[in-house]
Every structure is written in C-alpha cells, then in structure tokens.
Scaffold this active site. Sequence first.
Site, PDB file in Angstrom:
ATOM      1  N   ASP A 175     -10.753   3.050   4.349  1.00  0.00           N
ATOM      2  CA  ASP A 175     -11.144   1.637   4.311  1.00  0.00           C
ATOM      3  C   ASP A 175     -12.668   1.480   4.322  1.00  0.00           C
ATOM      4  OD1 ASP A 175      -9.237  -0.273   3.881  1.00  0.00           O
ATOM      5  OD2 ASP A 175      -8.702  -0.537   5.985  1.00  0.00           O
ATOM      6  N   GLN A 199      -4.218  -1.130   9.835  1.00  0.00           N
ATOM      7  CA  GLN A 199      -4.077  -2.467   9.269  1.00  0.00           C
ATOM      8  C   GLN A 199      -4.599  -3.530  10.235  1.00  0.00           C
ATOM      9  OE1 GLN A 199      -3.010  -3.311   6.143  1.00  0.00           O
ATOM     10  NE2 GLN A 199      -3.587  -5.405   6.662  1.00  0.00           N
ATOM     11  N   LYS A 213       0.829  -1.206   0.000  1.00  0.00           N
ATOM     12  CA  LYS A 213       0.000   0.000   0.000  1.00  0.00           C
ATOM     13  C   LYS A 213       0.863   1.256   0.000  1.00  0.00           C
ATOM     14  CE  LYS A 213      -3.632  -2.556   2.386  1.00  0.00           C
ATOM     15  NZ  LYS A 213      -4.238  -2.918   3.684  1.00  0.00           N
TER      16      LYS A 213
END
Length: 287
Positions: free
Chosen positions: A119, A96, A52
């Site tokens: 997200d 994460q 990412k």
Amino acid sequence: MTTTIDGSRIARRIRARVAEEVAAAAEAGTVPGLATVLVGDDPASAVYVAAKRRAVREAGMRDFHRKLPGQATQEDVAAVIDELAADPRVSGILLQLPLPRQLDAATLIDRIPVTKDVDGLTTASAGLLARGERGLRPCTPSGVIELLDAEGIALKGARVAVVGWGALVGRPLAQLLLRRGATVSIAHEHTTDLPAVTRAADIVVVATGVRGLVGSEHVAPGAVVIDVGIHRTPHGLAGDVRSAELDGIADRITPVPGGVGPMTIAMLMVNTLRAARWGAEREIVAA
C-alpha cells in the site's frame, strides 16, 4: 466534446501484463503472494477486500487472508502482521482501512516491513518516496500517473493542480508528479478562491472526499480532469467532480465509477509483483 478516460480498460491491460509476468515467475519457481488483513465487519471494507482477493487469484498469485473480529486488540492485529511479515511465501501485506476505533492504525501499518508494504503507507515507504529512492508507492497515486501515461498526456512541464492534501493520495501524488517534471500546486476544500488555482492548470486531480466540490467554474477549457473521489448516493456513485458540468469544457475526464478505482487494484497487483522481486533481492537500492 469531452472524452471519457476508460480506466477499466487501462486497468485490464495492466492486470493482464502482471498475470503474464506472474506466470513466468512461477515457471522459475517464484509465486508472489498477497496477504489481506480485515478487522471487523464493515460492509464496504469487506467488498473492497473481496475485490482485491479476486484480482490476486486472477493474476495467478497466492491469496493469503486473515479475518479478525471487530473487538480485536492492538496486540491481536500486531501478532497477525508479524506472522505474515515472517512468512517467506507472503510478498505483500495489506491492512484494510479503516480499522475499528480501539486500534491505532498508524502504529500497525508501520509494523509492515517496507519490502512488503504494497500500500506504500508506512513511514519508511513515505521516506523512500520523499528521498526519490526505489520503493513501493501508494496504489491510487500510482494509478493516476499510469492513467495519464496511458492517455499520452505529457507531464514534463505541465501545470497540475492537486486538490487534496491527504496522505493516501494528494501528498504522494504531488511528489510523483514533481519527479516527472510537472509544476504542481496543492489545494484543498479550504483553499481561498479555489478556481484561481485550478483554472491555471492543464491537469486537475481532485481527491478531497467532498462530493461535487469541483465544477465548471474550476476548470479551464481543454484541461484534463482526474476524479479520485467516490461517494454512494441514492442515485448511484458520484465523485468529487460535478462531471456533467464539464462536458464540452474539459478535454478528458475520468468517470465515477470506472476511472481511477480500477487502477488502484491494478497497481496493487503491480506492487505485489514488485515486492516479490525486490524481496528476493534482499535490499532496497536507489532508483
């Protein structure tokens, strides 16, 4: 013959478009920035975050990264999220997952402002999706929609079986599909007579986390199959679909790897760019 959907190619096209738009934004004085927060030393998480961050830099965005030890407390992680939330250079924040066991992931995710929730996992983002209002959508479901659009697969009026009810993929994907006019059935690994549900579908999306759950008995001839699952095996990566069985049955299918996976990172870049733009507007308005 069954056609393999090249998710890597579609993702590269999206990322190139994002990079062009980021360059244009930079000329106007605005550079989007993504903050990734990694807690602990899980090898898979480290690989995902590295990918990412690499995509962020390739897009010309600012890369903000915070690494915390595995023994970090709830208060430690919350403080980092709050710091990033207050930083005007940070357009989006990604925590994460999974987190170490001592941490409450849901509470920490909900500390992320909805305008920086790239997200799309906060309670506020889920509410915006449920109400059909503009917001940042979860990356993997958004990537599935982009794949289908890129392949010219009509969603309006299509019968879609979503196999998997999870908050990361199944449920938000069902809502996105409904908004596009599809007729959606939701099933999962515990569904009685799963083939009866999936064989009635024009499109089958499998996101259960159960390796090899879906095979030839589940798919009608000519259907499109999207495999979201990914599993490490002694023979390489595999998905939730027994794809070899579907050659000559499915019209199109995504591979593992190279299907949905690259789309997830591409949509993360899209969300970060959107967050930068929408954050500058200082408000969320109806779509």
